[in-house]
Design a protein around this motif. Structure first.
Motif, PDB file in Angstrom:
ATOM      1  N   ARG A   1      80.983-131.650 -54.115  1.00 53.19           N
ATOM      2  CA  ARG A   1      80.800-131.353 -52.948  1.00 53.19           C
ATOM      3  C   ARG A   1      81.251-133.209 -52.621  1.00 53.19           C
ATOM      4  NH1 ARG A   1      75.327-129.439 -50.117  1.00 53.19           N
ATOM      5  NH2 ARG A   1      75.612-127.254 -50.336  1.00 53.19           N
ATOM      6  N   SER A   2      81.535-133.100 -53.711  1.00 53.42           N
ATOM      7  CA  SER A   2      81.297-134.994 -53.465  1.00 53.42           C
ATOM      8  C   SER A   2      83.128-135.716 -54.223  1.00 53.42           C
ATOM      9  CB  SER A   2      81.118-136.034 -55.029  1.00 53.42           C
ATOM     10  OG  SER A   2      80.624-135.607 -56.075  1.00 53.42           O
ATOM     11  N   GLY A   3      83.583-134.093 -54.360  1.00 53.64           N
ATOM     12  CA  GLY A   3      85.185-134.339 -54.951  1.00 53.64           C
ATOM     13  C   GLY A   3      85.495-134.601 -55.668  1.00 53.64           C
ATOM     14  N   LEU A   4      84.778-134.800 -57.104  1.00 51.97           N
ATOM     15  CA  LEU A   4      84.264-135.367 -58.278  1.00 51.97           C
ATOM     16  C   LEU A   4      84.872-133.435 -59.212  1.00 51.97           C
ATOM     17  CD1 LEU A   4      81.702-137.909 -58.647  1.00 51.97           C
ATOM     18  CD2 LEU A   4      84.714-137.990 -58.321  1.00 51.97           C
ATOM     19  N   ASN A   5      84.747-132.702 -58.074  1.00 55.67           N
ATOM     20  CA  ASN A   5      85.694-130.875 -59.275  1.00 55.67           C
ATOM     21  C   ASN A   5      84.097-130.520 -60.497  1.00 55.67           C
ATOM     22  OD1 ASN A   5      87.675-131.781 -57.177  1.00 55.67           O
ATOM     23  ND2 ASN A   5      88.228-132.646 -59.009  1.00 55.67           N
ATOM     24  N   THR A   6      84.079-131.245 -61.381  1.00 56.64           N
ATOM     25  CA  THR A   6      82.906-130.470 -62.432  1.00 56.64           C
ATOM     26  C   THR A   6      82.213-131.821 -62.581  1.00 56.64           C
ATOM     27  OG1 THR A   6      84.384-132.346 -64.196  1.00 56.64           O
ATOM     28  CG2 THR A   6      84.701-129.783 -63.581  1.00 56.64           C
ATOM     29  N   ALA A   7      81.528-131.328 -63.287  1.00 59.87           N
ATOM     30  CA  ALA A   7      79.656-131.616 -64.352  1.00 59.87           C
ATOM     31  C   ALA A   7      80.509-133.484 -65.029  1.00 59.87           C
ATOM     32  CB  ALA A   7      78.811-131.211 -64.426  1.00 59.87           C
ATOM     33  N   THR A   8      81.709-132.390 -66.091  1.00 59.53           N
ATOM     34  CA  THR A   8      82.341-133.133 -66.782  1.00 59.53           C
ATOM     35  C   THR A   8      82.929-134.285 -66.057  1.00 59.53           C
ATOM     36  OG1 THR A   8      82.269-131.026 -68.002  1.00 59.53           O
ATOM     37  CG2 THR A   8      84.022-133.021 -68.628  1.00 59.53           C
TER      38      THR A   8
END
Length: 315
Positions: A284-291
């Protein structure tokens, strides 16, 4: 738990505005048990402090009467008249390990004179950056930012950037919600985009140029979307080169760096105020992955998303 104790140490001829920032801003930080900070204004000997604007200030006490401060803040000084004060240097150098030391504006000159900036990243008012660099060539000077957080040593850029630094410290200590309340109480923005390079004197843009504010607003509603620099510039109706130049003039940073900062701030908000899984927060924040979220949050704040949520979750 007792409030965090802050000593605001006036040195030489002080910048009156800088001296007043910490008591005002930190007073706005409150929790269920009351004030979170206790601020004392002092001079080395408890005597009056002359200011750069024609008035004097009588501080609350001298350093000998301070109640074991957890943080010491040195406001701006007049670089033209400042000379190293041995008693000030001795006081700063003899603070117990773990004491947080901060400067506002040209207060960095005091820290530099005490040898505290050697080999450390720091900033000061852009107009005095070259002078500070000449005085203390060992400092890793960052003249384009509003503040530098190097753990137990924090420095701010000129004058009102001290507000940004104090709010950052509240945010670091107690989370965004407390910092935002303090900002609202003082009628200031909780966060300013870009650095002080946007305030450095430079030729005015040509009359035909258009601003990037509408595109910044457009981006804030599309943080989760994959956005290229070309697409962003196209929205503004500019070439990539023109848009990048104009964006940096207005914000002090590049479009993609600004966008990354907004995505991280949104991720922090979701971690604080939602129970969404880390993967969903990243998406949702546009950072794509947890990594990716973990990488950027650790680089920016030194903590993992899970640790940040444990510290600041408002649920």
């Amino acid at each position: 738990m007792r409030p965090h104790r802050i000593a605001v140490l006036g040195v030489g001829t002080v910048v009156g505005f800088d001296l007043a920032i910490p008591p005002q801003i930190f007073a706005g930080a409150t929790g269920p048990g009351g004030p979170l900070y206790e601020v004392q204004v002092c001079s080395i000997d408890g005597g009056p402090l002359a200011t750069t604007r024609g008035f004097s200030v009588l501080p609350e006490c001298g350093t000998d009467a301070l109640r074991e401060p957890d943080t010491v803040i040195v406001p701006g000084v007049d670089p033209g008249t400042f000379t190293e004060a041995p008693k000030v240097t001795a006081y700063l150098q003899e603070l117990p390990p773990g004491t947080r030391i901060m400067s506002i504006c040209t207060g960095a000159f005091v820290l530099a004179a005490a040898g505290l900036l050697d080999g450390r990243p720091a900033t000061t008012h852009w107009a005095y950056a070259n002078r500070l660099s000449a005085m203390c060539p060992q400092v890793e000077l960052r003249p384009d930012v509003l503040f530098v957080d190097d753990g137990d040593l924090l420095t701010s850029a000129g004058v009102a950037a001290g507000i940004d630094l104090c709010l950052h410290v509240i945010r670091r200590d107690h989370g965004s919600e407390v910092a935002n309340r303090a900002a609202r109480r003082n009628v200031v923005p909780p966060w300013r985009d870009g650095g002080q390079s946007q305030f450095i004197e430079r030729p005015l843009p040509s009359p035909g140029d258009t601003g990037t504010a509408p595109t910044r607003e457009w981006l804030l509603h599309r943080l989760a979307e994959p956005l290229t620099l070309e697409a962003i510039a196209a929205h503004a109706g500019m070439s990539v080169r023109t848009f990048t130049r104009r964006f940096r003039e207005e914000t002090g940073t590049s479009p993609l760096d600004w966008l990354l900062g907004q995505r991280i701030e949104h991720a922090r908000h979701l971690l604080e105020f939602s129970d969404l899984p880390i993967e969903e927060v990243a998406a949702r924040s546009g950072l794509n992955t947890a990594t990716s979220l973990r990488k950027h949050l650790r680089a920016r704040l030194g903590v993992s998303p899970a640790a940040y949520r444990r510290a600041f979750h408002q649920g």
